[in-house]
Enzyme design. Structure first.
Site, mmCIF file in Angstrom:
data_model
loop_
_atom_site.group_PDB
_atom_site.id
_atom_site.type_symbol
_atom_site.label_atom_id
_atom_site.label_comp_id
_atom_site.label_asym_id
_atom_site.label_seq_id
_atom_site.Cartn_x
_atom_site.Cartn_y
_atom_site.Cartn_z
ATOM 1 N N THR A 316 35.609 -17.233 -41.827
ATOM 2 C CA THR A 316 37.037 -16.937 -41.968
ATOM 3 C C THR A 316 37.557 -15.671 -41.563
ATOM 4 O OG1 THR A 316 37.253 -18.583 -43.815
ATOM 5 C CG2 THR A 316 38.974 -17.149 -43.789
ATOM 6 N N TRP A 319 37.387 -15.133 -37.568
ATOM 7 C CA TRP A 319 38.321 -16.039 -37.085
ATOM 8 C C TRP A 319 39.498 -15.117 -36.821
ATOM 9 C CZ3 TRP A 319 43.393 -17.246 -38.273
ATOM 10 C CH2 TRP A 319 43.916 -18.129 -37.645
ATOM 11 N N HIS A 320 39.662 -14.224 -37.774
ATOM 12 C CA HIS A 320 40.886 -13.407 -37.743
ATOM 13 C C HIS A 320 40.961 -12.265 -36.655
ATOM 14 C CE1 HIS A 320 41.944 -15.225 -41.582
ATOM 15 N NE2 HIS A 320 43.316 -14.864 -41.138
ATOM 16 N N GLY A 321 39.751 -11.835 -36.436
ATOM 17 C CA GLY A 321 39.386 -10.732 -35.370
ATOM 18 C C GLY A 321 37.899 -10.342 -35.238
ATOM 19 N N PHE A 464 45.581 -12.814 -33.213
ATOM 20 C CA PHE A 464 44.605 -13.872 -33.944
ATOM 21 C C PHE A 464 44.521 -14.966 -33.297
ATOM 22 C CE2 PHE A 464 46.108 -11.384 -37.854
ATOM 23 C CZ PHE A 464 45.190 -10.575 -37.756
#
Length: 464
Positions: A316, A319-321, A464
């Site tokens: 998680t 996934w954001h960066g 993102f």
């Protein structure tokens, strides 16, 4: 193109609405698709071909998996191949530089990479494509859709850039046939204006104060300034992202789509577990359905359950960066959720709700330090300043000025992050609909004026 831009609000959207409503029913999907592709190609035209390839590839693989089911063959190899290709494309554009840096640091090599512009929304439309493939494989989608419907599903501009992450099974029937009533149009316009106001009037203002704090010279940094800065960012990212989701949901309704809610007042949560039921709901649902449950969820031994949570929250964060700060941010929540589940759940029940909300809020505020920092070392230095360990004074004259300038917007944001304003507006609509509409027009005028006279209009989730 941003939803919160003059070009979108007063040129793109009116032109689309006109074309869409006068077009015959059989052409409406084509109109939406053409405008969605124009919308996407506005900033990086070349990447529209990547999205079209993703649509064509996943549509073909979906048909392949469906064909295997008709002849009673196991399409597992096709599933693995499809997932691998999707993840490789996502990883190449989003993580190859980060991976190269890791290899260089481990092996002592000096490989160089040329930074590529990140395709806008690639994380969102890749996850939507994967949800379709998983649902076809698990027989939750059993009909072969037309390609026009599938590519529209991936490219539909309201939710293309930053979600909510829409699962195909939730909009399958709407892609084939839908209608728009005057009530739908009115609701869509209302929801769009509310989201626009949250983004422009609140998030942008809060963001300017956060920038003011992080750009302060070291000689003027203080503990109070650090708290002001991160509290402003805490509200900024909420109103920025939830405002965009509101606009997306409103736009969807204008064209007959009913998207699920993506936020549910997360800052009134009484635990971290509750916070993640209220924050970015579509992302949490995606990871729960397509990763957490297939790993065994919580119906396993405690050790395996802890492992599942660590895996899910590491990914998680990633996934954001492509940055260690995002991984730390994800693990931070993973560890907190483990502690709540196995150690704190009985204690939390004995704590008054107001204290629980306050403790959860502070816990979340600290998490945003990692999210907003460029490096992990910067994040830890910032946290030290927040807790009197950074060798800075509590306050000074510069801090007093920032506090006096920002206190009103922080108080307004605190109230607006609860259901109070929404409930009051619903009461107002029931008693005086015309006055509620006047307020909406006023919000639109104020937002427009802000867009015209100020240049600061970032969107945090674009990266993102």
């Amino acid at each position: 193109m941003l939803f919160s831009s003059i070009n979108f609000i007063y040129y793109f959207l009116p032109a689309l609405l006109l074309c869409y409503y006068i077009a015959p029913k059989k052409l409406k999907n084509y109109i939406l698709l053409i405008f969605s592709l124009i919308f996407y190609s506005w900033g990086e035209p070349i990447y529209v071909f990547l999205m079209i390839f993703s649509a064509a590839f996943n549509y073909t693989m979906g048909r392949e998996i469906l064909s295997y089911q008709h002849v009673q063959k196991n399409p597992k190899r096709t599933l693995i191949f499809t997932v691998t290709v999707n993840l490789l494309i996502l990883s190449f554009f989003k993580y190859y530089g980060f991976a190269t840096d890791i290899v260089n640091s481990i092996l002592g090599t000096d490989f160089h990479t040329t930074p590529l512009p990140l395709p806008i929304g690639i994380s969102f439309y890749t996850f939507q494509a994967l949800s379709y493939i998983f649902d076809v494989y698990n027989k939750k989608v059993t009909k072969q859709s037309r390609f026009i419907e599938f590519i529209l599903y991936l490219s539909l501009f309201p939710q293309l850039i930053a979600g909510p992450i829409v699962q195909y099974k939730d909009v399958e029937n709407q892609l084939r046939s839908r209608s728009v009533t005057l009530e739908d149009l009115g609701y869509g316009v209302e929801r769009f204006i509310i989201g626009l106001s949250k983004k422009v009037l609140l998030a942008n203002t809060l963001g300017s104060f956060h920038n003011m704090v992080v750009n302060m010279p070291d000689s003027t940094q203080t503990t109070l300034a650090a708290w002001i800065g991160i509290i402003c960012f805490t509200f900024q990212i909420y109103f920025d992202f939830s405002g965009y989701s509101d606009m997306a949901i409103g736009l969807g309704r204008m064209f007959g789509f009913k998207f699920k809610e993506n936020f549910d007042y997360p800052y009134i949560s009484k635990s971290v577990t509750e916070f993640w039921r209220r924050w970015h709901i579509s992302l949490g649902s995606w990871f729960r359905e397509y990763l957490y449950i297939p790993l065994g969820g919580n119906r396993v031994t405690p050790i395996r359950h802890i492992f599942n949570l660590i895996v899910v929250w590491s990914l998680t964060g990633l996934w954001h960066g492509a940055n260690y700060t995002f991984i730390i941010w994800g693990l931070y929540f993973g560890v907190l959720l483990i502690f709540e589940k196995y150690f704190l759940f009985r204690v939390l029940d004995r704590i008054p709700n107001k204290i629980r909300v306050s403790l959860t809020y502070i816990t979340v505020v600290i998490s945003w330090v990692f999210f907003s920092s460029d490096t992990a070392s910067e994040a830890f230095i910032y946290i030290k300043k927040m807790f009197f360990m950074g060798g800075v004074p509590f306050a000074n004259a510069d801090t007093h000025y920032i506090f006096a300038s920002s206190i009103l917007i922080m108080m307004i944001s605190a109230v607006c992050s609860t259901p109070l304003v929404s409930e009051a507006f619903e009461i107002l609509k029931s008693k005086s609909a015309w006055f509620a509409n006047v307020l909406l027009v006023l919000l639109l005028i104020l937002s427009t004026a802000s867009l015209i006279y100020t240049s600061y209009n970032p969107f945090l989730y674009f990266r993102f």
